[in-house]
Design a protein around this motif. Structure first.
Motif, PDB file in Angstrom:
ATOM      1  N   SER A 268     -30.299 -29.135   2.987  1.00 61.89           N
ATOM      2  CA  SER A 268     -29.346 -29.574   2.314  1.00 61.89           C
ATOM      3  C   SER A 268     -27.907 -30.079   3.256  1.00 61.89           C
ATOM      4  O   SER A 268     -27.749 -29.221   4.033  1.00 61.89           O
ATOM      5  CB  SER A 268     -28.807 -28.525   1.404  1.00 61.89           C
ATOM      6  OG  SER A 268     -27.498 -28.681   0.891  1.00 61.89           O
ATOM      7  N   THR A 362     -31.845 -31.248  -3.432  1.00 60.85           N
ATOM      8  CA  THR A 362     -31.500 -31.067  -4.919  1.00 60.85           C
ATOM      9  C   THR A 362     -31.911 -29.731  -5.261  1.00 60.85           C
ATOM     10  O   THR A 362     -31.195 -28.986  -5.967  1.00 60.85           O
ATOM     11  CB  THR A 362     -32.067 -32.165  -5.867  1.00 60.85           C
ATOM     12  OG1 THR A 362     -31.588 -33.296  -5.399  1.00 60.85           O
ATOM     13  CG2 THR A 362     -31.752 -31.916  -7.357  1.00 60.85           C
ATOM     14  N   LEU A 363     -33.002 -29.282  -5.234  1.00 58.32           N
ATOM     15  CA  LEU A 363     -33.532 -27.992  -5.666  1.00 58.32           C
ATOM     16  C   LEU A 363     -32.604 -26.687  -5.015  1.00 58.32           C
ATOM     17  O   LEU A 363     -32.159 -25.723  -5.538  1.00 58.32           O
ATOM     18  CB  LEU A 363     -34.895 -27.869  -5.351  1.00 58.32           C
ATOM     19  CG  LEU A 363     -36.026 -28.561  -5.936  1.00 58.32           C
ATOM     20  CD1 LEU A 363     -37.235 -28.442  -5.631  1.00 58.32           C
ATOM     21  CD2 LEU A 363     -35.822 -28.636  -7.651  1.00 58.32           C
ATOM     22  N   ASP A 365     -29.413 -27.133  -3.546  1.00 53.84           N
ATOM     23  CA  ASP A 365     -28.232 -26.997  -4.077  1.00 53.84           C
ATOM     24  C   ASP A 365     -28.177 -26.380  -5.737  1.00 53.84           C
ATOM     25  O   ASP A 365     -27.297 -25.689  -5.878  1.00 53.84           O
ATOM     26  CB  ASP A 365     -27.471 -28.416  -4.074  1.00 53.84           C
ATOM     27  CG  ASP A 365     -27.530 -28.999  -2.602  1.00 53.84           C
ATOM     28  OD1 ASP A 365     -27.467 -28.258  -1.616  1.00 53.84           O
ATOM     29  OD2 ASP A 365     -27.480 -30.189  -2.647  1.00 53.84           O
ATOM     30  N   GLN A 366     -29.198 -26.786  -6.183  1.00 53.13           N
ATOM     31  CA  GLN A 366     -29.105 -26.256  -7.800  1.00 53.13           C
ATOM     32  C   GLN A 366     -29.236 -24.800  -7.884  1.00 53.13           C
ATOM     33  O   GLN A 366     -28.275 -24.113  -8.619  1.00 53.13           O
ATOM     34  CB  GLN A 366     -30.386 -26.788  -8.567  1.00 53.13           C
ATOM     35  CG  GLN A 366     -30.421 -26.747  -9.990  1.00 53.13           C
ATOM     36  CD  GLN A 366     -29.432 -27.447 -10.476  1.00 53.13           C
ATOM     37  OE1 GLN A 366     -28.789 -28.468  -9.982  1.00 53.13           O
ATOM     38  NE2 GLN A 366     -29.558 -27.545 -12.075  1.00 53.13           N
ATOM     39  N   ALA A 369     -26.067 -23.189  -6.753  1.00 50.59           N
ATOM     40  CA  ALA A 369     -24.869 -23.607  -7.616  1.00 50.59           C
ATOM     41  C   ALA A 369     -25.248 -22.406  -9.017  1.00 50.59           C
ATOM     42  O   ALA A 369     -24.235 -21.927  -9.460  1.00 50.59           O
ATOM     43  CB  ALA A 369     -25.102 -24.911  -8.284  1.00 50.59           C
ATOM     44  N   HIS A 370     -26.435 -22.282  -9.213  1.00 53.92           N
ATOM     45  CA  HIS A 370     -26.612 -21.304 -10.176  1.00 53.92           C
ATOM     46  C   HIS A 370     -26.181 -19.756  -9.849  1.00 53.92           C
ATOM     47  O   HIS A 370     -25.502 -19.092 -10.806  1.00 53.92           O
ATOM     48  CB  HIS A 370     -28.063 -20.975 -10.384  1.00 53.92           C
ATOM     49  CG  HIS A 370     -28.630 -22.306 -11.314  1.00 53.92           C
ATOM     50  ND1 HIS A 370     -27.952 -23.054 -12.193  1.00 53.92           N
ATOM     51  CD2 HIS A 370     -30.042 -22.865 -11.201  1.00 53.92           C
ATOM     52  CE1 HIS A 370     -28.795 -24.144 -12.509  1.00 53.92           C
ATOM     53  NE2 HIS A 370     -30.110 -23.991 -12.278  1.00 53.92           N
ATOM     54  N   SER A 393     -28.594 -17.541  -2.556  1.00 52.79           N
ATOM     55  CA  SER A 393     -28.711 -17.727  -4.124  1.00 52.79           C
ATOM     56  C   SER A 393     -28.899 -16.109  -4.705  1.00 52.79           C
ATOM     57  O   SER A 393     -29.519 -16.105  -5.873  1.00 52.79           O
ATOM     58  CB  SER A 393     -29.893 -18.567  -4.471  1.00 52.79           C
ATOM     59  OG  SER A 393     -31.042 -17.989  -4.165  1.00 52.79           O
ATOM     60  N   PRO A 440     -35.094 -23.543 -10.217  1.00 48.40           N
ATOM     61  CA  PRO A 440     -33.896 -24.596 -10.360  1.00 48.40           C
ATOM     62  C   PRO A 440     -33.733 -25.198 -11.779  1.00 48.40           C
ATOM     63  O   PRO A 440     -32.806 -25.555 -12.333  1.00 48.40           O
ATOM     64  CB  PRO A 440     -34.444 -25.684  -9.499  1.00 48.40           C
ATOM     65  CG  PRO A 440     -35.899 -25.472  -9.761  1.00 48.40           C
ATOM     66  CD  PRO A 440     -35.896 -23.969  -9.685  1.00 48.40           C
ATOM     67  N   HIS A 441     -34.609 -24.410 -12.726  1.00 41.62           N
ATOM     68  CA  HIS A 441     -34.509 -25.060 -14.378  1.00 41.62           C
ATOM     69  C   HIS A 441     -33.597 -24.086 -15.130  1.00 41.62           C
ATOM     70  O   HIS A 441     -33.530 -24.086 -16.308  1.00 41.62           O
ATOM     71  CB  HIS A 441     -35.943 -25.082 -14.976  1.00 41.62           C
ATOM     72  CG  HIS A 441     -36.496 -26.237 -14.139  1.00 41.62           C
ATOM     73  ND1 HIS A 441     -36.654 -27.460 -14.668  1.00 41.62           N
ATOM     74  CD2 HIS A 441     -37.433 -26.163 -13.219  1.00 41.62           C
ATOM     75  CE1 HIS A 441     -37.427 -28.261 -14.080  1.00 41.62           C
ATOM     76  NE2 HIS A 441     -38.105 -27.592 -13.199  1.00 41.62           N
ATOM     77  N   ARG A 443     -30.761 -22.305 -17.199  1.00 44.48           N
ATOM     78  CA  ARG A 443     -29.661 -23.013 -17.948  1.00 44.48           C
ATOM     79  C   ARG A 443     -28.447 -22.180 -17.882  1.00 44.48           C
ATOM     80  O   ARG A 443     -28.646 -20.766 -17.673  1.00 44.48           O
ATOM     81  CB  ARG A 443     -30.130 -23.359 -19.251  1.00 44.48           C
ATOM     82  CG  ARG A 443     -31.249 -24.560 -19.349  1.00 44.48           C
ATOM     83  CD  ARG A 443     -31.931 -24.721 -20.636  1.00 44.48           C
ATOM     84  NE  ARG A 443     -32.449 -23.214 -21.216  1.00 44.48           N
ATOM     85  CZ  ARG A 443     -33.293 -22.991 -22.051  1.00 44.48           C
ATOM     86  NH1 ARG A 443     -33.374 -24.159 -22.888  1.00 44.48           N
ATOM     87  NH2 ARG A 443     -33.692 -22.265 -22.396  1.00 44.48           N
TER      88      ARG A 443
END
Length: 460
Positions: A268, A362-363, A365-366, A369-370, A393, A440-441, A443
Protein backbone atom coordinates in the motif's frame (compact mmCIF):
# COMPACT_ATOMS: atom_id res chain seq x y z
CA UNK A 1 -12.69 -56.98 -10.88
CA UNK A 2 -13.54 -53.37 -9.97
CA UNK A 3 -11.71 -50.57 -11.73
CA UNK A 4 -8.94 -48.73 -9.95
CA UNK A 5 -9.79 -45.28 -8.55
CA UNK A 6 -8.90 -42.44 -10.95
CA UNK A 7 -5.92 -40.13 -10.47
CA UNK A 8 -5.98 -36.33 -10.37
CA UNK A 9 -3.15 -35.68 -12.80
CA UNK A 10 -2.47 -36.43 -16.41
CA UNK A 11 -4.69 -35.84 -19.41
CA UNK A 12 -7.61 -37.70 -17.87
CA UNK A 13 -7.29 -36.19 -14.39
CA UNK A 14 -9.57 -33.20 -15.03
CA UNK A 15 -12.34 -35.49 -16.22
CA UNK A 16 -12.20 -37.41 -12.94
CA UNK A 17 -11.89 -34.25 -10.84
CA UNK A 18 -14.70 -32.21 -12.34
CA UNK A 19 -17.66 -34.03 -10.75
CA UNK A 20 -15.82 -34.30 -7.43
CA UNK A 21 -15.12 -30.56 -7.45
CA UNK A 22 -18.84 -29.98 -7.91
CA UNK A 23 -19.47 -32.27 -4.96
CA UNK A 24 -16.97 -30.34 -2.84
CA UNK A 25 -18.57 -27.02 -3.72
CA UNK A 26 -22.05 -28.33 -2.93
CA UNK A 27 -20.86 -29.75 0.39
CA UNK A 28 -19.14 -26.48 1.31
CA UNK A 29 -22.38 -24.60 0.63
CA UNK A 30 -24.52 -27.09 2.54
CA UNK A 31 -22.14 -27.08 5.50
CA UNK A 32 -22.04 -23.29 5.67
CA UNK A 33 -25.83 -23.10 5.53
CA UNK A 34 -26.14 -25.66 8.31
CA UNK A 35 -23.63 -23.76 10.43
CA UNK A 36 -25.49 -20.50 9.88
CA UNK A 37 -22.80 -18.22 11.27
CA UNK A 38 -19.10 -17.79 11.94
CA UNK A 39 -18.74 -20.83 14.22
CA UNK A 40 -20.68 -24.04 14.96
CA UNK A 41 -22.99 -23.85 17.94
CA UNK A 42 -22.59 -25.94 21.07
CA UNK A 43 -18.86 -25.81 21.75
CA UNK A 44 -16.26 -28.60 21.52
CA UNK A 45 -18.46 -31.49 22.68
CA UNK A 46 -21.19 -30.82 20.12
CA UNK A 47 -18.69 -30.47 17.28
CA UNK A 48 -16.81 -33.61 18.26
CA UNK A 49 -20.06 -35.60 18.49
CA UNK A 50 -21.12 -34.52 14.99
CA UNK A 51 -17.72 -35.37 13.46
CA UNK A 52 -17.60 -38.78 15.12
CA UNK A 53 -21.16 -39.51 14.06
CA UNK A 54 -20.37 -38.82 10.40
CA UNK A 55 -17.04 -40.66 10.47
CA UNK A 56 -18.30 -43.86 12.10
CA UNK A 57 -16.85 -46.09 10.81
CA UNK A 58 -13.93 -44.03 9.52
CA UNK A 59 -12.08 -46.96 7.93
CA UNK A 60 -14.75 -49.46 6.85
CA UNK A 61 -14.01 -52.81 5.34
CA UNK A 62 -15.63 -51.66 2.12
CA UNK A 63 -15.53 -48.00 1.18
CA UNK A 64 -18.66 -45.96 0.54
CA UNK A 65 -17.37 -44.45 -2.71
CA UNK A 66 -15.75 -41.18 -3.75
CA UNK A 67 -18.80 -38.96 -4.01
CA UNK A 68 -20.42 -40.07 -0.77
CA UNK A 69 -17.17 -39.81 1.23
CA UNK A 70 -16.32 -36.38 -0.13
CA UNK A 71 -19.85 -35.09 0.37
CA UNK A 72 -20.14 -36.31 3.97
CA UNK A 73 -16.74 -35.26 5.26
CA UNK A 74 -16.47 -31.92 3.48
CA UNK A 75 -19.93 -31.01 4.68
CA UNK A 76 -19.18 -31.87 8.31
CA UNK A 77 -15.90 -29.97 8.10
CA UNK A 78 -17.64 -26.90 6.70
CA UNK A 79 -20.47 -27.13 9.21
CA UNK A 80 -17.92 -27.32 12.01
CA UNK A 81 -15.57 -24.63 10.71
CA UNK A 82 -14.58 -21.28 12.11
CA UNK A 83 -15.07 -19.53 8.78
CA UNK A 84 -12.93 -16.40 8.37
CA UNK A 85 -15.13 -15.37 5.45
CA UNK A 86 -17.94 -14.74 7.95
CA UNK A 87 -17.84 -11.06 9.04
CA UNK A 88 -18.14 -11.91 12.75
CA UNK A 89 -15.19 -14.35 12.66
CA UNK A 90 -12.51 -11.88 13.69
CA UNK A 91 -10.31 -13.42 16.35
CA UNK A 92 -7.01 -14.31 14.76
CA UNK A 93 -4.55 -13.49 12.01
CA UNK A 94 -6.42 -16.00 9.91
CA UNK A 95 -7.64 -14.52 6.66
CA UNK A 96 -10.45 -15.52 4.32
CA UNK A 97 -8.56 -16.74 1.24
CA UNK A 98 -9.19 -15.30 -2.18
CA UNK A 99 -11.14 -17.48 -4.59
CA UNK A 100 -8.44 -17.07 -7.23
CA UNK A 101 -5.72 -18.25 -4.84
CA UNK A 102 -7.82 -21.20 -3.72
CA UNK A 103 -8.47 -22.22 -7.32
CA UNK A 104 -4.74 -22.13 -8.03
CA UNK A 105 -4.14 -24.31 -4.99
CA UNK A 106 -6.31 -27.00 -6.53
CA UNK A 107 -3.87 -27.25 -9.42
CA UNK A 108 -0.98 -27.82 -7.01
CA UNK A 109 -2.87 -30.63 -5.30
CA UNK A 110 -3.67 -32.25 -8.65
CA UNK A 111 -0.12 -32.03 -10.06
CA UNK A 112 1.53 -32.76 -6.69
CA UNK A 113 5.01 -31.42 -7.43
CA UNK A 114 7.69 -31.51 -4.74
CA UNK A 115 10.29 -28.80 -4.58
CA UNK A 116 13.23 -30.88 -3.43
CA UNK A 117 14.63 -31.64 -6.89
CA UNK A 118 14.20 -30.07 -10.31
CA UNK A 119 13.02 -33.29 -11.92
CA UNK A 120 9.98 -33.31 -9.60
CA UNK A 121 8.98 -29.69 -10.18
CA UNK A 122 10.57 -28.14 -13.30
CA UNK A 123 8.19 -25.21 -13.83
CA UNK A 124 7.35 -24.76 -10.15
CA UNK A 125 11.01 -24.35 -9.23
CA UNK A 126 11.42 -21.49 -11.72
CA UNK A 127 8.16 -19.90 -10.60
CA UNK A 128 9.36 -20.02 -6.99
CA UNK A 129 12.55 -18.20 -7.95
CA UNK A 130 10.61 -15.44 -9.71
CA UNK A 131 8.10 -14.91 -6.90
CA UNK A 132 10.74 -14.92 -4.15
CA UNK A 133 12.76 -12.33 -6.08
CA UNK A 134 9.66 -10.17 -6.57
CA UNK A 135 8.68 -10.24 -2.90
CA UNK A 136 12.25 -9.64 -1.73
CA UNK A 137 12.28 -6.58 -3.97
CA UNK A 138 9.13 -5.35 -2.19
CA UNK A 139 11.06 -5.43 1.06
CA UNK A 140 14.50 -4.18 -0.02
CA UNK A 141 13.80 -2.30 -3.24
CA UNK A 142 15.14 -2.93 -6.71
CA UNK A 143 18.58 -2.37 -8.17
CA UNK A 144 20.58 -3.99 -5.37
CA UNK A 145 23.60 -6.07 -6.29
CA UNK A 146 23.48 -8.91 -5.55
CA UNK A 147 19.69 -9.07 -5.63
CA UNK A 148 18.09 -9.97 -2.28
CA UNK A 149 16.83 -13.52 -1.89
CA UNK A 150 14.53 -15.54 0.27
CA UNK A 151 13.08 -18.87 1.34
CA UNK A 152 9.48 -20.02 1.15
CA UNK A 153 8.25 -21.19 4.56
CA UNK A 154 5.17 -22.65 6.18
CA UNK A 155 4.56 -19.35 7.96
CA UNK A 156 5.99 -16.85 10.40
CA UNK A 157 7.18 -19.42 12.93
CA UNK A 158 9.42 -21.26 10.48
CA UNK A 159 10.64 -17.96 8.98
CA UNK A 160 11.61 -16.58 12.40
CA UNK A 161 13.42 -19.77 13.32
CA UNK A 162 15.32 -19.70 10.02
CA UNK A 163 16.28 -16.07 10.66
CA UNK A 164 17.84 -17.13 13.96
CA UNK A 165 19.56 -20.05 12.25
CA UNK A 166 21.10 -17.77 9.61
CA UNK A 167 22.21 -15.41 12.35
CA UNK A 168 23.89 -18.22 14.25
CA UNK A 169 25.64 -19.56 11.14
CA UNK A 170 26.76 -16.06 10.10
CA UNK A 171 27.96 -14.72 13.45
CA UNK A 172 28.27 -17.75 15.72
CA UNK A 173 26.18 -18.41 18.86
CA UNK A 174 24.35 -15.08 18.93
CA UNK A 175 22.48 -13.56 21.84
CA UNK A 176 18.92 -12.96 20.70
CA UNK A 177 17.37 -9.71 21.93
CA UNK A 178 13.63 -9.22 21.50
CA UNK A 179 10.68 -7.55 23.17
CA UNK A 180 7.98 -9.02 25.34
CA UNK A 181 5.72 -8.15 22.39
CA UNK A 182 7.54 -10.54 20.05
CA UNK A 183 6.03 -13.73 18.69
CA UNK A 184 6.54 -16.82 20.85
CA UNK A 185 8.51 -18.45 18.02
CA UNK A 186 11.47 -16.13 18.64
CA UNK A 187 12.31 -17.29 22.17
CA UNK A 188 11.33 -20.83 21.26
CA UNK A 189 13.56 -20.73 18.19
CA UNK A 190 16.56 -19.69 20.30
CA UNK A 191 15.90 -22.70 22.54
CA UNK A 192 15.49 -25.09 19.61
CA UNK A 193 18.76 -23.90 18.04
CA UNK A 194 20.76 -24.28 21.24
CA UNK A 195 21.34 -20.54 21.56
CA UNK A 196 21.48 -18.73 24.90
CA UNK A 197 18.00 -17.95 26.23
CA UNK A 198 16.58 -14.94 24.42
CA UNK A 199 16.93 -11.67 26.31
CA UNK A 200 13.31 -10.52 26.40
CA UNK A 201 12.92 -6.80 27.07
CA UNK A 202 9.82 -5.38 28.74
CA UNK A 203 7.46 -3.52 26.40
CA UNK A 204 5.10 -1.67 28.74
CA UNK A 205 3.81 0.53 25.90
CA UNK A 206 3.52 -2.43 23.57
CA UNK A 207 6.62 -1.73 21.47
CA UNK A 208 10.37 -2.02 21.89
CA UNK A 209 12.01 0.92 23.66
CA UNK A 210 15.22 1.90 21.81
CA UNK A 211 16.84 2.93 25.11
CA UNK A 212 16.22 -0.57 26.48
CA UNK A 213 17.69 -2.08 23.32
CA UNK A 214 20.78 0.12 23.68
CA UNK A 215 21.23 -0.93 27.29
CA UNK A 216 20.87 -4.59 26.38
CA UNK A 217 23.37 -4.38 23.51
CA UNK A 218 25.88 -2.53 25.70
CA UNK A 219 25.84 -5.42 28.16
CA UNK A 220 26.27 -8.22 25.61
CA UNK A 221 29.78 -9.56 25.18
CA UNK A 222 29.68 -11.14 21.75
CA UNK A 223 27.47 -11.18 18.68
CA UNK A 224 23.84 -10.17 19.03
CA UNK A 225 20.71 -10.51 16.92
CA UNK A 226 17.92 -8.02 17.56
CA UNK A 227 14.40 -9.03 16.60
CA UNK A 228 11.88 -6.25 16.04
CA UNK A 229 8.22 -6.78 15.27
CA UNK A 230 6.36 -5.23 12.36
CA UNK A 231 2.84 -5.96 13.57
CA UNK A 232 2.43 -7.63 16.93
CA UNK A 233 0.09 -10.59 17.27
CA UNK A 234 -1.86 -9.07 20.14
CA UNK A 235 -2.40 -5.47 19.07
CA UNK A 236 -0.86 -5.05 15.62
CA UNK A 237 1.75 -2.59 16.90
CA UNK A 238 4.97 -1.82 15.03
CA UNK A 239 8.31 -1.35 16.76
CA UNK A 240 10.32 1.79 15.90
CA UNK A 241 12.20 0.11 13.06
CA UNK A 242 14.44 3.03 11.92
CA UNK A 243 15.71 3.65 15.46
CA UNK A 244 16.38 -0.03 16.06
CA UNK A 245 18.14 -0.32 12.70
CA UNK A 246 20.43 2.56 13.74
CA UNK A 247 21.23 0.81 17.01
CA UNK A 248 22.02 -2.47 15.29
CA UNK A 249 24.32 -0.71 12.85
CA UNK A 250 26.11 1.13 15.66
CA UNK A 251 26.61 -2.05 17.71
CA UNK A 252 27.36 -4.41 14.82
CA UNK A 253 24.28 -6.47 15.67
CA UNK A 254 22.29 -8.46 13.19
CA UNK A 255 18.75 -7.18 12.62
CA UNK A 256 15.64 -9.26 11.95
CA UNK A 257 12.11 -7.92 11.51
CA UNK A 258 9.16 -10.21 12.07
CA UNK A 259 6.65 -8.60 9.72
CA UNK A 260 4.45 -11.66 9.36
CA UNK A 261 1.46 -9.38 9.95
CA UNK A 262 2.56 -5.90 8.95
CA UNK A 263 4.53 -6.94 5.87
CA UNK A 264 1.33 -6.63 3.87
CA UNK A 265 1.52 -2.85 4.37
CA UNK A 266 4.35 -2.86 1.83
CA UNK A 267 1.76 -3.25 -0.94
CA UNK A 268 0.00 0.00 0.00
CA UNK A 269 1.40 3.40 -0.99
CA UNK A 270 -0.69 4.91 1.82
CA UNK A 271 0.37 2.57 4.63
CA UNK A 272 3.88 1.52 3.56
CA UNK A 273 5.53 4.36 5.59
CA UNK A 274 4.42 2.57 8.77
CA UNK A 275 7.12 -0.04 8.15
CA UNK A 276 9.88 2.40 7.17
CA UNK A 277 13.24 0.98 8.12
CA UNK A 278 12.34 -2.59 7.20
CA UNK A 279 14.72 -2.54 4.22
CA UNK A 280 17.65 -2.20 6.64
CA UNK A 281 16.96 -5.58 8.22
CA UNK A 282 19.22 -8.52 7.42
CA UNK A 283 16.17 -10.78 7.31
CA UNK A 284 12.43 -10.15 7.22
CA UNK A 285 9.53 -12.51 7.89
CA UNK A 286 6.48 -12.19 5.64
CA UNK A 287 3.30 -14.21 5.88
CA UNK A 288 0.81 -13.91 3.04
CA UNK A 289 -1.82 -16.05 4.73
CA UNK A 290 -2.44 -12.95 6.81
CA UNK A 291 -2.49 -9.66 4.85
CA UNK A 292 -2.14 -11.52 1.55
CA UNK A 293 -5.40 -13.50 1.55
CA UNK A 294 -3.75 -16.81 0.72
CA UNK A 295 -4.79 -20.29 1.84
CA UNK A 296 -2.42 -21.66 4.47
CA UNK A 297 0.52 -21.90 4.09
CA UNK A 298 2.20 -18.92 2.45
CA UNK A 299 5.22 -17.73 4.44
CA UNK A 300 8.52 -16.24 3.34
CA UNK A 301 11.84 -15.22 4.84
CA UNK A 302 13.58 -12.54 2.79
CA UNK A 303 17.33 -12.06 3.03
CA UNK A 304 19.14 -8.83 2.18
CA UNK A 305 22.46 -10.63 1.52
CA UNK A 306 21.57 -13.77 -0.47
CA UNK A 307 24.96 -15.28 0.37
CA UNK A 308 23.63 -15.85 3.89
CA UNK A 309 21.51 -18.65 2.44
CA UNK A 310 24.61 -20.60 1.42
CA UNK A 311 24.68 -22.09 4.89
CA UNK A 312 21.60 -24.14 3.95
CA UNK A 313 23.40 -25.88 1.09
CA UNK A 314 23.13 -29.64 1.35
CA UNK A 315 23.93 -32.57 -0.88
CA UNK A 316 21.99 -35.82 -1.26
CA UNK A 317 23.04 -37.80 -4.29
CA UNK A 318 19.53 -38.93 -5.22
CA UNK A 319 18.30 -35.31 -5.32
CA UNK A 320 21.20 -33.08 -6.36
CA UNK A 321 24.10 -35.21 -7.54
CA UNK A 322 27.21 -33.18 -8.37
CA UNK A 323 27.24 -34.25 -12.00
CA UNK A 324 23.58 -33.26 -12.43
CA UNK A 325 24.28 -29.84 -10.97
CA UNK A 326 27.36 -29.41 -13.15
CA UNK A 327 25.25 -30.38 -16.17
CA UNK A 328 22.87 -27.51 -15.44
CA UNK A 329 20.04 -29.02 -13.41
CA UNK A 330 19.05 -26.48 -10.73
CA UNK A 331 19.89 -27.48 -7.16
CA UNK A 332 16.77 -27.00 -5.02
CA UNK A 333 17.79 -28.75 -1.83
CA UNK A 334 19.42 -25.67 -0.33
CA UNK A 335 16.28 -23.60 -0.70
CA UNK A 336 14.83 -24.94 2.54
CA UNK A 337 15.68 -27.21 5.48
CA UNK A 338 12.60 -29.21 4.45
CA UNK A 339 12.91 -31.93 1.82
CA UNK A 340 9.45 -32.58 0.41
CA UNK A 341 7.90 -29.16 -0.19
CA UNK A 342 4.56 -28.34 -1.72
CA UNK A 343 4.79 -25.47 -4.25
CA UNK A 344 2.73 -22.99 -2.27
CA UNK A 345 4.22 -20.39 -4.54
CA UNK A 346 1.65 -20.97 -7.32
CA UNK A 347 -1.30 -19.44 -5.46
CA UNK A 348 0.87 -16.43 -4.54
CA UNK A 349 2.01 -16.00 -8.13
CA UNK A 350 -1.55 -16.22 -9.45
CA UNK A 351 -2.69 -13.63 -6.89
CA UNK A 352 0.09 -11.20 -7.78
CA UNK A 353 -0.65 -11.60 -11.48
CA UNK A 354 -4.44 -11.39 -11.11
CA UNK A 355 -4.70 -8.44 -8.70
CA UNK A 356 -1.50 -6.52 -9.30
CA UNK A 357 -0.12 -4.04 -6.81
CA UNK A 358 -3.18 -1.81 -6.86
CA UNK A 359 -5.54 -4.73 -6.27
CA UNK A 360 -3.62 -5.96 -3.23
CA UNK A 361 -3.23 -2.41 -1.96
CA UNK A 362 -6.98 -1.93 -2.15
CA UNK A 363 -7.53 -4.97 0.07
CA UNK A 364 -4.93 -3.84 2.59
CA UNK A 365 -6.31 -0.30 2.71
CA UNK A 366 -9.86 -1.63 3.04
CA UNK A 367 -9.30 -3.83 6.09
CA UNK A 368 -7.27 -1.13 7.83
CA UNK A 369 -10.11 1.32 7.17
CA UNK A 370 -12.57 -1.18 8.66
CA UNK A 371 -10.41 -1.31 11.79
CA UNK A 372 -10.44 2.47 12.09
CA UNK A 373 -14.21 2.50 11.68
CA UNK A 374 -14.67 -0.14 14.34
CA UNK A 375 -12.34 1.71 16.70
CA UNK A 376 -14.42 4.85 16.17
CA UNK A 377 -17.58 2.92 17.07
CA UNK A 378 -15.97 1.64 20.26
CA UNK A 379 -14.59 5.05 21.24
CA UNK A 380 -18.00 6.68 20.76
CA UNK A 381 -19.85 4.03 22.79
CA UNK A 382 -20.30 4.91 26.48
CA UNK A 383 -20.17 1.25 27.57
CA UNK A 384 -16.78 0.38 26.02
CA UNK A 385 -13.13 1.29 26.36
CA UNK A 386 -10.76 1.36 23.37
CA UNK A 387 -7.15 0.32 23.98
CA UNK A 388 -5.68 2.52 21.23
CA UNK A 389 -6.34 3.56 17.63
CA UNK A 390 -5.38 0.65 15.37
CA UNK A 391 -1.97 0.60 13.73
CA UNK A 392 -2.92 -2.09 11.21
CA UNK A 393 -6.26 -3.92 11.40
CA UNK A 394 -6.45 -5.11 15.02
CA UNK A 395 -8.72 -3.41 17.56
CA UNK A 396 -8.55 -4.11 21.30
CA UNK A 397 -11.64 -3.16 23.30
CA UNK A 398 -13.47 -4.12 26.46
CA UNK A 399 -16.77 -3.47 28.22
CA UNK A 400 -16.07 -0.59 30.57
CA UNK A 401 -17.61 -1.99 33.74
CA UNK A 402 -16.68 -5.67 33.34
CA UNK A 403 -13.75 -7.34 35.09
CA UNK A 404 -11.35 -9.74 33.38
CA UNK A 405 -13.30 -12.86 34.38
CA UNK A 406 -16.48 -11.46 32.87
CA UNK A 407 -14.67 -10.49 29.66
CA UNK A 408 -13.26 -13.99 29.27
CA UNK A 409 -16.72 -15.40 29.93
CA UNK A 410 -18.34 -13.16 27.31
CA UNK A 411 -15.89 -14.38 24.69
CA UNK A 412 -16.57 -18.04 25.49
CA UNK A 413 -20.33 -17.45 25.53
CA UNK A 414 -20.16 -15.98 22.02
CA UNK A 415 -18.07 -18.95 20.90
CA UNK A 416 -20.40 -21.57 22.40
CA UNK A 417 -23.41 -19.95 20.79
CA UNK A 418 -21.70 -19.71 17.42
CA UNK A 419 -22.42 -15.96 17.42
CA UNK A 420 -18.96 -14.44 16.98
CA UNK A 421 -15.27 -15.34 17.14
CA UNK A 422 -13.22 -12.78 19.04
CA UNK A 423 -9.68 -13.09 20.32
CA UNK A 424 -8.23 -12.06 23.64
CA UNK A 425 -5.13 -10.09 24.54
CA UNK A 426 -3.57 -8.80 27.73
CA UNK A 427 -2.32 -5.21 27.71
CA UNK A 428 -1.72 -2.69 30.46
CA UNK A 429 -2.36 -5.47 32.96
CA UNK A 430 -5.94 -5.98 31.78
CA UNK A 431 -7.72 -8.45 29.51
CA UNK A 432 -9.09 -7.07 26.24
CA UNK A 433 -11.26 -8.50 23.53
CA UNK A 434 -9.49 -8.55 20.18
CA UNK A 435 -11.05 -8.02 16.77
CA UNK A 436 -8.65 -8.77 13.93
CA UNK A 437 -10.31 -7.48 10.78
CA UNK A 438 -8.97 -9.25 7.69
CA UNK A 439 -12.19 -9.57 5.68
CA UNK A 440 -12.36 -6.81 3.05
CA UNK A 441 -16.06 -7.56 2.46
CA UNK A 442 -17.14 -6.48 5.95
CA UNK A 443 -19.92 -3.88 5.92
CA UNK A 444 -20.57 -1.11 8.47
CA UNK A 445 -23.59 -3.01 9.79
CA UNK A 446 -21.38 -6.00 10.58
CA UNK A 447 -19.19 -3.87 12.83
CA UNK A 448 -22.21 -2.51 14.67
CA UNK A 449 -23.63 -6.00 15.06
CA UNK A 450 -20.36 -7.24 16.55
CA UNK A 451 -20.32 -4.49 19.17
CA UNK A 452 -24.01 -5.04 19.94
CA UNK A 453 -23.42 -8.76 20.46
CA UNK A 454 -20.69 -8.10 23.00
CA UNK A 455 -22.81 -5.54 24.79
CA UNK A 456 -25.81 -7.88 24.85
CA UNK A 457 -23.83 -10.69 26.43
CA UNK A 458 -21.96 -8.59 28.98
CA UNK A 459 -23.16 -9.14 32.58
CA UNK A 460 -24.60 -6.02 34.15
Amino acid sequence: MSSLPPLAGGVHGPVALRPLVDTVLDALRDGAEARGGPLPRGGPDAVAHRVREVCEPLFPERGIGDDAAVRALVRVLAEGAADPAEPLCAAHLHCPPLAVATAADLAVSALNPSLDSWDQAPAASELETLVVEALAAEVYGTGRTPAPGGIVTTGGTEANQLALLLGRETLGPVQVVCGGNSHHSVARGAWMLGLPPARVLPTPRGVLDPDAVTEALDRIDGPALVVATGGTTDAGLIDPLPRIADLCAAHGARFHVDAAYGGGLLFSDILRPRVDGIARADTVTLDLHKLGWQPVAAGLLTVRAPGDLDTLAHQADYLNADDDTEAGLPDLLGRSPRTTRRPDILKIAVTLKALGRTGLATLVDQVCAHARDFADLVAAHPAFDLYAPPTISTVLFRPRDADDDHIASVRRTLLDGGHAVLGRARADGRLWLKATLLNPHIRPGDLTALLNLVEGHTPR
